[in-house]
Design an enzyme around this catalytic site. Structure first.
Site, PDB file in Angstrom:
ATOM      1  N   GLY A 101     -27.570  14.825  -2.133  1.00 36.04           N
ATOM      2  CA  GLY A 101     -27.881  15.733  -3.228  1.00 36.04           C
ATOM      3  C   GLY A 101     -29.353  16.091  -3.280  1.00 36.04           C
ATOM      4  N   CYS A 102     -29.907  16.113  -4.494  1.00 41.19           N
ATOM      5  CA  CYS A 102     -31.286  16.557  -4.690  1.00 41.19           C
ATOM      6  C   CYS A 102     -32.311  15.625  -4.061  1.00 41.19           C
ATOM      7  CB  CYS A 102     -31.579  16.713  -6.184  1.00 41.19           C
ATOM      8  SG  CYS A 102     -30.656  18.055  -6.975  1.00 41.19           S
ATOM      9  N   ALA A 103     -31.925  14.401  -3.745  1.00 43.17           N
ATOM     10  CA  ALA A 103     -32.839  13.477  -3.068  1.00 43.17           C
ATOM     11  C   ALA A 103     -32.875  13.706  -1.561  1.00 43.17           C
ATOM     12  CB  ALA A 103     -32.434  12.030  -3.351  1.00 43.17           C
ATOM     13  N   GLY A 104     -32.030  14.607  -1.053  1.00 45.63           N
ATOM     14  CA  GLY A 104     -31.836  14.732   0.381  1.00 45.63           C
ATOM     15  C   GLY A 104     -33.050  15.145   1.180  1.00 45.63           C
TER      16      GLY A 104
ATOM     17  N   LEU B  78     -35.247  12.816  -6.888  1.00 44.08           N
ATOM     18  CA  LEU B  78     -34.154  12.073  -7.507  1.00 44.08           C
ATOM     19  C   LEU B  78     -32.825  12.715  -7.145  1.00 44.08           C
ATOM     20  CD1 LEU B  78     -35.778  11.626 -11.002  1.00 44.08           C
ATOM     21  CD2 LEU B  78     -35.016   9.724  -9.583  1.00 44.08           C
TER      22      LEU B  78
END
Length: 348
Positions: free
Chosen positions: A137-140, A332
């Site tokens: 997700g956004c941490a990728g 995050l």
């Protein structure tokens, strides 16, 4: 670890935020009484426009897994190729110089994965090592860099290509009446970013030093996807700005302490801008002057939240300043997880 090249790419269709709000209002207001209370998120998200793999006409029609996947495969492969080719050019490398490819994507399912689909046209070697990664997700963007760093370190002298591709707009659900769906409709855009890494110091955009992660227990429900016969749908079950304000700094301090550093050793910050309130929470949590995260705000304003690639869009702008010193990059994502790395720009 030398970062040799970094590039970004976006699909051709531009979604103006006011137009998206009008579309959402026409779609949801007659069937969702709470829409009026949620509509403010479109104007308070800090977003002026976003890029999309599909035009507005596509979103007005019923879509299912097959149509979403078809768009993901076509547009995702094209974005992969464009971002990767530009990053290779900036690194001064031919595609056949790449030994390992890390592909990060959580907004579609592709088997064969995107790097295999782009392989021939991009010109990668037949023996290139492929590492597709799903679910970050956004941490990728940050976690992908961390993985690419470890793979490059395991094979000194090899070149590793990281590509993060997300088509978040494909998760739009006209059939779902929920706060999470409205927030996702207001925030998400499409984009890709690519980076080229090699173990060892030398002429580079920056030196990537250390990386790490922090997973909070009992937080699986905070962010992620629900999956049903129609497609993905977003999960936002708690206030992420509140979590940032309360939990991110202690995790960052623990990460830095493991490398014998403190926040006083950090000269600049590069964060994933999940939304305007998240950016404000980041400034407060790290005692930064209000408005100091200007690159985060600029990326959010022009592109929205593109999930994994977004922090690399911010990093690209930060490195273009040409400032020296040490930076902390953080993002995050689902888990609920924070991903960190430090970098230096006072190099040749």
């Amino acid at each position: 670890m030398s970062l040799l090249g970094l590039a970004t790419a976006v699909p051709p269709h531009i979604l103006d935020q006011e137009v998206v709000l009008a579309e959402a209002r026409a779609r949801f207001e007659p069937i969702f009484p709470q829409f009026g209370q949620l509509a403010a998120v479109f104007r308070n998200a800090g977003i002026m426009r976003r890029h999309s793999a599909c035009d507005l006409g596509w979103f007005r029609k019923p879509q299912d897994w097959a149509s979403r996947t078809a768009c993901y495969l076509d547009a995702g492969t094209e974005l992969f190729r464009d971002a990767a080719a530009e990053a290779l050019g900036r690194a001064g490398l031919r595609p056949e110089a790449i030994d390992t490819v890390v592909t990060v994507s959580s907004t579609g399912i592709a088997t064969p994965s995107l790097e295999a689909r782009a392989h021939r046209e991009l010109g990668l070697r037949p023996d290139v090592r492929r590492v597709p990664v799903f679910g970050l997700g956004c941490a990728g963007g940050a976690s992908g860099l961390s993985l690419a760093m470890r793979l490059a370190a395991a094979d000194p002298g090899s070149n590793v290509l990281l590509v993060a591709v997300e088509l978040c707009t494909l998760a739009f659900r006209a059939d779902e009446i929920s706060k999470s769906n409205i927030v996702a409709t207001a925030l998400f855009g499409d984009g890709a970013a690519a980076a080229v890494l090699r173990a060892g110091e030398g002429p580079a955009l920056c030196i990537l030093e250390r990386s790490g992660e922090h997973l909070w227990p009992d937080t699986l429900d905070i962010m992620g996807w629900n999956i049903d016969p129609v497609g993905f749908s977003a999960i936002f079950s708690k206030s992420i700005p509140d979590l940032v304000a309360a939990k991110l700094r202690p995790a960052a301090e623990a990460f830095l302490a493991a490398g014998a550093m403190t926040l006083s050793d950090i000269d600049r910050h590069v964060f994933h801008p999940g939304g305007a309130k998240v950016v404000e929470a980041l400034e407060g949590a790290f005692d930064l002057p209000p408005g100091s995260l200007r690159h985060e705000r600029a990326v959010l304003r022009a592109y929205g939240n593109m999930s994994a690639p977004t922090v690399l869009f911010v990093l690209e702008r930060a490195l273009a300043e040409g400032r020296g010193g040490r930076g902390l990059l953080a993002a995050l994502g689902p888990g609920f997880t924070a991903s960190f790395l430090t970098f230096r720009t006072d190099v040749g």
